[in-house]
Motif scaffolding. Structure first.
Motif, PDB file in Angstrom:
ATOM      1  N   UNK A   1       0.779  -1.252  -0.110  1.00 31.92           N
ATOM      2  CA  UNK A   1       0.064  -0.119  -0.166  1.00 31.92           C
ATOM      3  C   UNK A   1       0.835   1.427  -0.055  1.00 31.92           C
TER       4      UNK A   1
ATOM      5  N   UNK B   1       4.131   7.020   2.446  1.00 29.85           N
ATOM      6  CA  UNK B   1       4.503   6.086   3.369  1.00 29.85           C
ATOM      7  C   UNK B   1       4.317   4.464   2.794  1.00 29.85           C
TER       8      UNK B   1
ATOM      9  N   UNK C   1       0.911  -5.597   9.548  1.00 32.10           N
ATOM     10  CA  UNK C   1       1.644  -4.436   8.612  1.00 32.10           C
ATOM     11  C   UNK C   1       2.981  -4.185   9.355  1.00 32.10           C
ATOM     12  N   UNK C   2       4.039  -3.746   8.559  1.00 30.35           N
ATOM     13  CA  UNK C   2       5.043  -3.243   9.127  1.00 30.35           C
ATOM     14  C   UNK C   2       4.641  -1.807   9.468  1.00 30.35           C
ATOM     15  N   UNK C   3       6.016  -1.075   9.734  1.00 29.99           N
ATOM     16  CA  UNK C   3       6.058   0.264   9.904  1.00 29.99           C
ATOM     17  C   UNK C   3       6.213   1.123   8.776  1.00 29.99           C
TER      18      UNK C   3
ATOM     19  N   UNK D   1       0.455   5.234   1.598  1.00 31.90           N
ATOM     20  CA  UNK D   1      -0.539   6.044   2.269  1.00 31.90           C
ATOM     21  C   UNK D   1       0.132   7.493   2.225  1.00 31.90           C
TER      22      UNK D   1
ATOM     23  N   UNK E   1      -4.286   0.662  -2.406  1.00 29.36           N
ATOM     24  CA  UNK E   1      -3.616  -0.567  -2.622  1.00 29.36           C
ATOM     25  C   UNK E   1      -2.877  -0.612  -3.820  1.00 29.36           C
TER      26      UNK E   1
ATOM     27  N   UNK F   1       3.617   0.665   2.761  1.00 27.66           N
ATOM     28  CA  UNK F   1       3.329  -0.275   3.684  1.00 27.66           C
ATOM     29  C   UNK F   1       3.248  -1.543   3.070  1.00 27.66           C
TER      30      UNK F   1
ATOM     31  N   UNK G   1      -3.376  -2.879  -8.944  1.00 32.64           N
ATOM     32  CA  UNK G   1      -4.855  -2.185  -8.897  1.00 32.64           C
ATOM     33  C   UNK G   1      -4.526  -1.157  -9.889  1.00 32.64           C
TER      34      UNK G   1
ATOM     35  N   UNK H   1      -3.034  10.693   4.752  1.00 31.58           N
ATOM     36  CA  UNK H   1      -3.356   9.363   5.302  1.00 31.58           C
ATOM     37  C   UNK H   1      -4.219   8.291   4.596  1.00 31.58           C
ATOM     38  N   UNK H   2      -4.685   8.613   3.312  1.00 29.80           N
ATOM     39  CA  UNK H   2      -5.347   7.666   2.679  1.00 29.80           C
ATOM     40  C   UNK H   2      -4.471   6.531   1.956  1.00 29.80           C
ATOM     41  N   UNK H   3      -5.076   5.446   2.091  1.00 27.73           N
ATOM     42  CA  UNK H   3      -4.370   4.077   1.863  1.00 27.73           C
ATOM     43  C   UNK H   3      -4.761   3.905   0.247  1.00 27.73           C
TER      44      UNK H   3
END
Lengths: 111, 115
Positions: B36, B91, B106-108, B38, B46, B93, B59, B42-44
């Motif tokens: 993902x 970011x 999830x990872x950081x 972000x 995919x 993810x 996607x 802050x929207x994720x």
């Protein structure tokens, strides 16, 4: 079209109150709904989740209420603590294993 | 417990260059890995879902040519951002899933800055 929507971008409550975070979704094929909690600088962590066959899931102070007919759900955080201040993401997953996230609700719990 | 490590945690690359990020599952076998992005809002989004023994599914708006993904075994995946530009910052993810229908861990994330 956004698959998962969260009604509030931000929410502020006082310590001890119940915080209610709302979420709705578009695709009736979704059958699994996790909520994730994210602190600044970290990835999202699974908080609690519910399957569409249930209408309520409780885990400690966290409860999900699910309405399949209306395609909405809510996360209730009882006795909110300042440490609960974070961004909460509602998500949905169907049989194709893809998870879709809402835009998140930033919760602030004031002491 | 199930953990996912991503590295690097943050990186800066010059516009037009490429950057590779890695994802390691510890304590479980990652049969599926979802990547993902972000956004700063802050929207994720995919990017793609990789399942062992299946083709990687991208996607809309994301392509293998831009975001090539490798998932060579049940504990590791990598993704490269090719020819990164400003709109690629965010970011990234990695979420890994063990058994089908289990939760994603999830990872950081890897934070990508493009200058």
């Amino acid at each position: 079209q956004q698959q998962v929507r969260q009604s509030s971008q931000s929410l502020t409550v006082w310590e001890g109150e119940t915080a209610i975070l709302n979420c709705s979704y578009e695709n009736s094929a979704f059958d699994y709904f996790p909520w994730y909690q994210q602190f600044p600088g970290e990835g999202p962590a699974l908080l609690i989740a519910i399957r569409s066959v249930s209408d309520k899931k409780e885990d400690g102070r966290f409860t999900i209420f699910f309405n399949k007919r209306e395609k909405n759900l809510s996360l209730h955080i009882k006795d909110s603590q300042p440490g609960d201040s974070a961004t909460y993401f509602c998500a949905a997953k169907g049989s194709n294993n893809r998870i879709f996230f809402g835009d998140g609700t930033q919760l602030v719990v004031k002491p | 417990g199930a953990l996912v490590y991503q590295y690097p945690r943050r990186t800066i690359c010059k516009s037009g260059t490429s950057m590779r990020m890695e994802c390691q599952a510890v304590g479980f076998q990652a049969t599926s890995v979802a990547w993902y992005r972000q956004s700063p809002q802050k929207t994720f989004e995919l990017i793609a879902l990789s399942t062992v023994n299946s083709a990687i599914k991208y996607e809309q708006n994301f392509t293998q040519e831009k975001f090539p993904i490798s998932h060579p075994n049940l504990s590791f995946s990598s993704m490269t951002v090719l020819n990164a530009y400003l709109e690629d910052r965010g970011l990234y993810l990695c979420g890994a899933q063990g058994a089908a229908n289990s939760d994603y861990t999830f990872g950081s994330g890897t934070r990508l800055l493009v200058i």
